[in-house]
Scaffold this active site. Structure first.
Site, PDB file in Angstrom:
ATOM      1  N   LEU A 107     -69.458  72.847  34.383  1.00 31.61           N
ATOM      2  CA  LEU A 107     -70.160  71.625  34.766  1.00 31.61           C
ATOM      3  C   LEU A 107     -69.384  70.825  35.797  1.00 31.61           C
ATOM      4  CD1 LEU A 107     -71.416  70.419  31.254  1.00 31.61           C
ATOM      5  CD2 LEU A 107     -72.692  71.695  32.990  1.00 31.61           C
ATOM      6  N   GLY A 108     -68.062  70.940  35.792  1.00 26.67           N
ATOM      7  CA  GLY A 108     -67.238  70.197  36.738  1.00 26.67           C
ATOM      8  C   GLY A 108     -65.779  70.545  36.582  1.00 26.67           C
ATOM      9  N   GLY A 162     -61.713  69.048  37.229  1.00 25.00           N
ATOM     10  CA  GLY A 162     -60.873  67.881  37.448  1.00 25.00           C
ATOM     11  C   GLY A 162     -59.416  68.280  37.459  1.00 25.00           C
ATOM     12  N   SER A 163     -58.548  67.331  37.794  1.00 26.64           N
ATOM     13  CA  SER A 163     -57.120  67.630  37.853  1.00 26.64           C
ATOM     14  C   SER A 163     -56.549  67.935  36.481  1.00 26.64           C
ATOM     15  CB  SER A 163     -56.378  66.450  38.476  1.00 26.64           C
ATOM     16  OG  SER A 163     -56.625  65.277  37.748  1.00 26.64           O
ATOM     17  N   ALA A 164     -57.241  67.506  35.408  1.00 30.13           N
ATOM     18  CA  ALA A 164     -56.742  67.790  34.063  1.00 30.13           C
ATOM     19  C   ALA A 164     -57.301  69.092  33.516  1.00 30.13           C
ATOM     20  CB  ALA A 164     -57.105  66.647  33.115  1.00 30.13           C
ATOM     21  N   GLY A 165     -58.401  69.577  34.079  1.00 28.86           N
ATOM     22  CA  GLY A 165     -58.982  70.796  33.558  1.00 28.86           C
ATOM     23  C   GLY A 165     -60.416  70.968  33.999  1.00 28.86           C
ATOM     24  N   THR A 166     -61.145  71.795  33.281  1.00 29.94           N
ATOM     25  CA  THR A 166     -62.511  72.154  33.635  1.00 29.94           C
ATOM     26  C   THR A 166     -63.454  71.836  32.479  1.00 29.94           C
ATOM     27  OG1 THR A 166     -61.634  73.983  34.960  1.00 29.94           O
ATOM     28  CG2 THR A 166     -63.983  74.029  34.464  1.00 29.94           C
ATOM     29  N   ASP A 186     -58.179  55.035  30.953  1.00 33.19           N
ATOM     30  CA  ASP A 186     -58.663  55.535  32.240  1.00 33.19           C
ATOM     31  C   ASP A 186     -60.147  55.221  32.408  1.00 33.19           C
ATOM     32  OD1 ASP A 186     -58.266  56.683  34.726  1.00 33.19           O
ATOM     33  OD2 ASP A 186     -58.693  58.716  34.043  1.00 33.19           O
TER      34      ASP A 186
END
Length: 415
Positions: A15-16, A18-22, A130
């Site tokens: 779905l997307g 990011g810098s932290a994961g998927t 965050d």
């Protein structure tokens, strides 16, 4: 391609990222779920895995209509994942990219929902850390609220705290997204519930104005503004709403409202905001050294993704490519006191009235040129007037320096 996540879940579609994961669309024993699979380097960090397990009870116990619930935490080999409720909808950043800003009633309704969710989290001892539009999901299948707004749910609880381990950040690093960081985080103090209120007030300002109050330029400049500058007035909104924004953006954490208080106050204002159109303000002018923003015509021609990056939060790492969901759990050095003290102007960048030219633009230069010509003509006329007055004052001089006596012309002739 499907992949197993632990023994109970299967991830089918990304779905997307990011810098932290998927984030994956997955399936579990009770139906569809969203699975946030953290990066492999995070999963191999034994200290982080330990913190992950320690947070399990707090995160699994957080249940609220405006919070995306964490159903499970999976630790399996190299897999470290949060299994969450699947929300059928979009995130708030996507809506901002499409509409640029929201009508005050819709903006307040969304933020009130998020504040309700934060109140439940804070009561359970959980700080989000965050809060930003990327982490607010809009449930398109939920009942419509004021101004046709969809229910808002806060997601990604616990991710920033999990990644912010002493091993990774020590005392000289910052976790979060610059535009939404509370001053006390920038100064290196531990994050408490008040940091979420500051971030949420920043989101509210952004929903109303189309830009964040302290954003723009180098990340270091953004961090400094949070500490040294006061929020600039935002014209066009009722004073009651503006005072709420100002109070929740206070530099002192103790001066900010609690989440439950903020939610209640915002909902009280909804009748006052009914039918009010979105604000008509332009982004603040660029600071010295910043690239001047483009003219409206250029903005209209620019790709939507590029316009969104200019309006949204800047990345902590200069030159970094944005992630598909703009997730920025990245660390940055805490500025020294002398760096924070430098360059403060006292007030954050002031929004320009709608239609006012941007400094440095062709329109701005043309207006300045016309102003110089007008002032030059006025100066010439004034100089001519002064010269004429001086001539009239001396025109009766007899030539020998003696003043002329008007009685010489009016007295009768001697017999």
């Amino acid at each position: 391609m499907a992949r197993k996540i632990g023994s109970r879940y299967t991830a089918h579609q990304i779905l997307g990222r990011g810098s932290a994961g998927t984030v994956w669309l997955g399936e579990g024993p009770d139906g569809p779920v969203a699975v946030k699979l953290l990066r492999e380097d995070l999963a191999s960090d034994q200290e982080l895995v330990g913190r992950f397990v320690q947070e399990r009870t707090a995160l699994l116990g957080l249940e609220h209509p405006h919070v995306v619930s964490v159903r499970d935490l999976v630790v399996d080999g190299n897999d470290l994942a949060l299994v969450m409720d699947l929300v059928r909808g979009t995130d708030l950043r996507t809506r901002l990219e499409r509409e640029r800003r929201l009508a005050p009633e819709a903006a307040v309704a969304v933020v009130a929902d998020v504040a309700d969710g934060l109140a439940a989290a804070h009561a359970a001892g959980v700080v989000h850390r965050d809060v930003k539009p990327e982490n607010v999901l809009l449930d398109m299948q939920g009942p419509l609220g004021p101004a046709g707004s969809h229910p808002a749910l806060l997601t990604d609880f616990g991710v920033a705290k999990l990644i912010d381990s002493p091993k990774r950040t020590r005392a000289t690093k910052i976790i979060g997204t610059p535009d939404y960081l509370a001053p006390e985080i920038v100064e290196g103090l531990p994050p408490r519930a008040a940091v979420d209120i500051y971030a949420l007030a920043t989101v509210l300002y952004e929903l109303l104005a189309g830009f964040t109050p302290f954003g723009g330029g180098h990340p270091g400049a953004v961090l400094r503004r949070h500490v040294t500058e006061t929020v600039a007035p935002l014209p066009g909104i009722p004073d009651e709403l503006w005072q709420l924004v100002v109070q929740c953006l206070a530099k002192a954490p103790a001066s900010r409202l609690r989440a439950s208080e903020l939610a209640a106050r915002l909902r009280e204002l909804l009748p006052l905001l009914a039918g009010m159109p979105a604000l008509d303000v332009d982004e603040p002018e660029a600071e010295p050294g910043q690239e001047p923003p483009e003219e409206p015509s250029a903005r209209a021609e620019a790709p939507a993704a590029d316009r969104a990056r200019r309006r949204g939060a800047v990345p902590l790492v200069p030159g970094a490519k944005p992630d598909s969901n703009r997730d920025t759990h990245t660390s940055m050095r805490v500025p020294a006191p002398d760096e924070l003290a430098g360059g403060a102007r006292g007030t954050a960048r002031v929004p320009r009235p709608a239609g006012a030219p941007r400094p440095g633009s062709a329109r701005h230069r043309a207006i300045a040129r016309r102003r110089r010509i007008t002032l030059g003509v006025a100066g010439a006329v004034l100089a001519a007037a002064v010269g004429a007055g001086a001539w009239l004052a001396t025109s009766g001089d007899g030539g020998d320096g003696a003043p002329h006596d008007p009685r010489q012309h009016s007295a009768p002739a001697a017999p």
